[in-house]
Motif scaffolding. Structure first.
Motif, mmCIF file in Angstrom:
data_model
loop_
_atom_site.group_PDB
_atom_site.id
_atom_site.type_symbol
_atom_site.label_atom_id
_atom_site.label_comp_id
_atom_site.label_asym_id
_atom_site.label_seq_id
_atom_site.Cartn_x
_atom_site.Cartn_y
_atom_site.Cartn_z
ATOM 1 N N CYS A 208 0.844 -1.189 0.000
ATOM 2 C CA CYS A 208 0.000 0.000 0.000
ATOM 3 C C CYS A 208 0.888 1.250 0.000
ATOM 4 N N CYS A 211 0.129 3.358 3.613
ATOM 5 C CA CYS A 211 0.529 2.915 4.953
ATOM 6 C C CYS A 211 1.735 1.985 4.915
ATOM 7 N N CYS A 232 -5.742 -3.326 0.964
ATOM 8 C CA CYS A 232 -4.780 -2.988 2.027
ATOM 9 C C CYS A 232 -5.052 -3.781 3.311
ATOM 10 N N SER A 234 -3.930 -3.130 6.292
ATOM 11 C CA SER A 234 -4.212 -2.233 7.443
ATOM 12 C C SER A 234 -5.697 -1.932 7.476
ATOM 13 N N CYS A 242 -6.560 3.088 7.211
ATOM 14 C CA CYS A 242 -6.200 3.280 5.814
ATOM 15 C C CYS A 242 -7.447 3.078 4.958
ATOM 16 N N HIS A 245 -7.685 0.673 -1.077
ATOM 17 C CA HIS A 245 -6.670 0.506 -2.131
ATOM 18 C C HIS A 245 -6.952 -0.726 -2.966
HETATM 19 ZN ZN LIG Z 1 -2.899 1.068 3.452
#
Ligand SMILES: [Zn+2]
Length: 442
Positions: A208, A211, A232, A234, A242, A245
């Motif tokens: 990502c 992050c 992602c 996270s 986050c 993504h």
């Molecule tokens: Zn992320």
């Protein structure tokens, strides 16, 4: 009215009154509807109560503000959906986590609503599904989603989405558009990722951009590669840290394949020019940075040797009585500490310099490797692992309504490669021709 006494007249008059009442009601209803309609068309929300996650703005008549406690639950529900859970599973998790249902939450904060149910935290999948479908969470007002049949029949009728009136960004968003679109897509296919242990050739290579965490691979039950995607990790753990993504595996594959094909073409046709351009991109800044790092390393190495000599000297001084035991103990301790710190920093500096300074060498190696590929129609896991070090995935952006997602491909040993522009290709091609002619005439 004179004839009111007639038997027929009276019996006639009653339905007349009914008819009048009905006409009056209908008329009023039509007026209400018209007012309602113009309000709705102006973008003011028609719902009396904002959906779970929002509160009426005390400072603005039609405004909504975020109800943080509820919004947190909404975000969690969306994140679980992205993670592949269906409404039933999400409802179960909410119940286990003792998360208040909308009714319970509203009753807790004193908003008018129906009585809280007997069983607490009893989330039902329909509530979850409803939350997952509400575009209001992106910040939009959606009016005319349903209608009533007539002023008499209050039964709600769902309208087709083409008849909805959508007003964008009328209030703060709880869910970003990206995640919302992904969730609608996921819900449409009702697919659930499995913990099947299936690995993508890109697993572990995607990171990502925001992050720095790895992207998580998600595959469907019936394992359709077309539908496999990354997002992602996270975000998967905590939707507030986050954003998703989200990217399809197929898209990654296509982008990497095209990038590699261009590189292949560049290397095979314009080998020298390709290498020169790559080196040009090695900025002056980088060169200065490297020189500084090199100086730092040699200074550290020199000091480590110096300390060895110093320790030797104080040992001798202490033995000969020139240095007290106490002073010797303090000095040797501080020298050893200093040396230890320097020694631990050296391998890192060396590794950095090795990978960075050998750009020419690694580039040559890379070019040799690329030259061995004669044809590139599809990517194999072997090819991916041989050539790709890591891929950094940026959050999507929308340009003219089109979703654009940037990837940085770090090629093994050489990092991000500068891909020749069409002009550069043309220039390189002309140069290539000149050189070939020279060879011929020679
Ligand atoms: Zn992320």
């Amino acid at each position: 009215m004179d004839n009111i006494d007639t038997a027929k007249g009276i019996s006639d008059l009653v339905p007349m009154q009914d008819l009048f009442n009905e006409w009056h009601a209908k008329n009023t209803s039509q007026k209400v509807r018209n007012v309602f309609k113009s309000r709705g068309m102006s973008g003011a929300p028609l719902t009396t109560n904002p959906p779970f996650g929002y509160l009426k703005d005390p400072e603005s008549k039609n405004g909504w503000i975020i109800d943080e406690a509820a919004a947190k639950t909404v975000r969690q529900i969306f994140a679980w959906c992205v993670d592949g859970l269906g409404p039933t599973q999400i409802a179960k998790r909410l119940k286990t986590a003792k998360v208040p249902t909308p009714t319970e939450h509203w009753s807790n904060i004193g908003r008018n609503c129906s009585k809280p149910p007997a069983i607490p935290y009893n989330w039902c999948s329909a509530t979850v599904a409803d939350i997952l479908s509400k575009q209001e969470y992106c910040g939009d007002t959606v009016n005319f989603r349903s209608t009533t049949k007539s002023f008499k029949n209050k039964k709600k009728i769902e309208r087709p989405p083409e008849e909805w009136q959508i007003f964008k960004d009328t209030h703060p968003a709880i869910i970003d558009r990206e995640t919302f679109a992904l969730v609608q897509e996921l819900r449409k296919h009702r697919r659930r990722p499995t913990k099947s242990g299936i690995v993508s050739p890109f697993s572990g290579l995607l990171y990502c951009a925001d992050c720095g965490e790895k992207l998580y691979y998600s595959v469907t039950n019936n394992y359709k590669r077309e539908q496999a995607y990354f997002f992602c990790s996270s975000y998967r753990k905590n939707s507030e840290v986050c954003s998703a993504h989200y990217i399809r595996e197929r898209v990654v594959e296509q982008i990497v394949l095209e990038s590699m094909q261009r590189i292949l073409l560049n290397v095979q046709v314009f080998e020298k020019e390709f290498a020169r351009k790559q080196m040009d991109c090695y900025t002056e800044d980088k060169k200065k940075q490297l020189a500084a790092k090199r100086r730092e390393l040699s200074k550290a190495k020199k000091r480590i040797a110096e300390i060895d000599a110093l320790i030797q000297k104080i040992y001798e001084d202490n033995a000969s009585g020139k240095l007290s035991d106490e002073r010797y103990a303090t000095l040797s301790l501080s020298y050893e500490e200093e040396q230890k710190t320097l020694k631990s920093a050296v391998p890192e500096m060396q590794a950095y310099l090795e990978t960075e300074t050998d750009k020419t060498e690694s580039l040559q190696k890379f070019v040799q490797k690329v030259k061995q590929i004669t044809e590139l129609q599809a990517l194999t896991p072997e090819l991916i692992h041989e050539f790709v070090d890591r891929i950094v995935v940026y959050a999507p952006r929308y340009l003219d309504g089109k979703r654009v997602q940037l990837l940085d491909i770090y090629y093994s040993g050489v990092g991000i490669l500068h891909e020749l522009t069409p002009e550069e290709m043309e220039e390189a091609f002309q140069q290539h021709l000149t050189e070939r002619n020279k060879e011929k005439t020679a």
